[in-house]
Scaffold this active site. Structure first.
Site, PDB file in Angstrom:
ATOM      1  N   CYS A 166       5.472   5.343   9.008  1.00 19.19           N
ATOM      2  CA  CYS A 166       6.043   4.475   7.862  1.00 19.19           C
ATOM      3  C   CYS A 166       7.388   4.593   7.278  1.00 19.19           C
ATOM      4  O   CYS A 166       8.079   3.663   7.439  1.00 19.19           O
ATOM      5  CB  CYS A 166       5.196   4.691   6.667  1.00 19.19           C
ATOM      6  SG  CYS A 166       3.550   3.910   6.659  1.00 19.19           S
ATOM      7  N   GLU A 177       0.802  -1.053   0.090  1.00 23.49           N
ATOM      8  CA  GLU A 177       0.046  -0.004  -0.135  1.00 23.49           C
ATOM      9  C   GLU A 177       0.895   1.318  -0.069  1.00 23.49           C
ATOM     10  O   GLU A 177       1.635   1.324   0.587  1.00 23.49           O
ATOM     11  CB  GLU A 177      -0.818  -0.006   1.263  1.00 23.49           C
ATOM     12  CG  GLU A 177      -1.873   1.087   1.250  1.00 23.49           C
ATOM     13  CD  GLU A 177      -2.615   1.358  -0.162  1.00 23.49           C
ATOM     14  OE1 GLU A 177      -2.924   0.364  -0.305  1.00 23.49           O
ATOM     15  OE2 GLU A 177      -2.601   2.360  -0.464  1.00 23.49           O
TER      16      GLU A 177
END
Ligand SMILES: NC(=O)c1ccc[n+]([C@@H]2O[C@H](COP(=O)([O-])OP(=O)(O)OC[C@H]3O[C@@H](n4cnc5c(N)ncnc54)[C@H](O)[C@@H]3O)[C@@H](O)[C@H]2O)c1
Length: 443
Positions: free
Chosen positions: A257, A148
């Protein structure tokens, strides 16, 4: 239209639930957190993401989305199972795949023929797809790696307009079935093997982190040689080989992230190459940006002890309430450790901040937070800060130092308001402009 199960009702899972429902699919979302499931059933999302509440409300009203804590119920009838569970960083810097393993085991225990395709969206250690596939060996059940790339704060936009869809599958039919789900989005699709798909996610974030640190080093050089950081960024960004994103000097990257994916790539580089220094340097430059602000304040005041510093913005970037690995929050906590009195205003993250950092004094508006401050640091690029009345800020402050750590303001406008101005692109304040010690100010 398909029956789709999603495992993990977080920043990725809820976006996918609402987005896939909007595309017409029937979605069941399984999460281990009863509290989150209860909230989501009533349309309340446990994190802030612009546009997502409206999208979720539409899916719930059309009865296309259901939330449950039961794997058995969630996976019943599913043709696809999207896995969106967390993979935080371990103390050693690699990705912790324990949530993923637990989720895959539960999926294994709660599925039967006709077998669904397992679609992994979690960011995983390279090679995980093949390990997962072995878990389902003997069954005609396929695992497809589908990393993703959405960004918090613009996740809904990213779902409907992805830059690319990466599908890593050892089985052509399973890979194409997953690609078909995305067909209405008309995005470029890269079909590859699971290892390459997984690595492409880590590599993308390592590159973005590198770009941020690159811009930050250039801004430091620019400060010394007299080059304007904004002009430099613009000149570079117009080169199509370089591109515009992630080129602005600032407080550095954070969030759930970039730091962890960079650390994972650094680990791989250390294990397989002699070039891990590249990624270690990127991380070191990132840490140094926060330290530079602390040094600037200490140079200015002699010590920050008992100084009142207002921090505007606590999240790692605008349009999210995510405080994970936030440079803004890290800076605020560091100043509090140095015994500064730290006022904080963030447009959305106050409830989490109250629990996470009780040492910070929280305010309901930017102007309330800057009242009586010796210095103001704009630490997150929330749009509402860019339109703040700088004259009102100056009048409310005790001191005059504005540290624009996200490059929101024009140096002339700040000077017109009577503020001493520093940004990473415009060196406006020098250590020799140190203020008198507090006792002298008081007398
Ligand atoms: N947040 C982002 O912007 C983003 C972007 C791209 C990729 N990713 C990756 O996607 C994955 C998910 O990230 P996120 O930010 O959505 O995580 P998150 O922490 O927001 O949500 C994860 C959810 O999974 C649930 N969960 C944990 N273990 C479970 C289990 N065994 N069964 C069912 N539910 C379980 C948690 O309760 C939580 O609600 C991570 O690997 C992350 O690196 C995140």
């Amino acid at each position: 239209m398909s029956n789709i199960a999603i495992v993990g009702a977080g920043h990725v899972g809820v976006v996918y639930a609402a987005g896939l429902a909007e595309l017409g699919h029937r979605v069941r979302v399984v999460d281990v957190s009863l509290k989150r499931v209860a909230m989501l059933r009533s349309g309340r999302i446990w994190f802030y993401e612009p546009g997502l509440p409206e999208l979720l409300a539409r899916g719930l009203a059309r009865r296309r989305i259901e939330f449950t804590t039961s794997y058995e119920r969630g996976l019943a009838k599913a043709r696809f199972v999207f896995v969106c569970v967390p993979t935080p960083t371990t103390a050693a810097g690699s990705l912790d795949d324990s949530y993923l393993r637990a989720a895959l085991t539960s999926i294994r225990q709660n599925t039967k023929p006709p077998w669904p395709v397992v679609v992994n969206k979690s960011t995983v250690p390279v090679g995980t797809g093949d390990v997962a596939a072995r878990l389902f060996e003997g069954e005609d059940m396929h695992v497809v790696s589908n990393p993703e790339f959405l960004a918090e704060g613009r996740a809904v936009e990213d779902f409907f307009h992805p830059s690319r869809i990466v599908i890593g599958s050892r089985n052509r039919i399973a890979g194409e079935a997953v690609a078909a789900l995305y067909a209405p989005l008309r995005a470029p699709v890269v079909h590859t093997d699971p290892v390459t798909a997984e690595f492409s996610k880590l590599a993308a974030n390592a590159f973005l982190a590198t770009k941020v640190s690159f811009a930050n080093v250039l801004s430091r050089i620019g400060e010394s040689v007299g080059a304007d950081g904004d002009g430099l960024a613009k000149a570079l960004s117009l080169d199509p080989r370089i591109g515009a994103g992630h080129l602005r000097a600032g407080l550095g990257f954070g969030g759930s992230c970039l730091p962890k994916d960079l650390a994972a790539v650094e680990q791989l580089a250390r294990r397989y190459t002699e070039s891990s220094g590249l990624f270690a340097a990127v991380a070191a430059v990132n840490r140094a940006q926060r330290a530079r602000i602390v040094d600037l304040l200490v140079d200015r005041f002699g010590t920050v002890q008992d100084r009142r510093i207002a921090i505007l913005g606590a999240t790692f970037k605008a349009n999210t309430d995510d405080l994970r690995d936030s440079p803004a929050l890290g800076l605020a906590c560091q100043l509090a450790e140095l015994h500064a009195s730290v006022n904080v205003y963030d447009p959305v993250a106050a409830p989490q901040l109250r629990a996470l950092a009780p040492q910070l004094v929280l305010f309901r508006s930017a102007l309330a937070a800057v009242r009586g401050a010796d210095a103001v640091v704009v630490a997150t690029e929330w749009p509402e800060f860019a339109t703040i009345d700088l004259l009102a800020v100056r009048r409310a402050m005790r001191g005059s130092l504005l540290v624009d750590a996200r490059g929101l303001f024009d140096v002339e406008a700040a000077h017109r308001a009577g503020l001493d101005y520093f940004s990473f692109s415009t060196a406006g304040v020098r250590p020799h402009e140190a203020e008198e010690p507090l006792e002298a100010v008081a007398s």
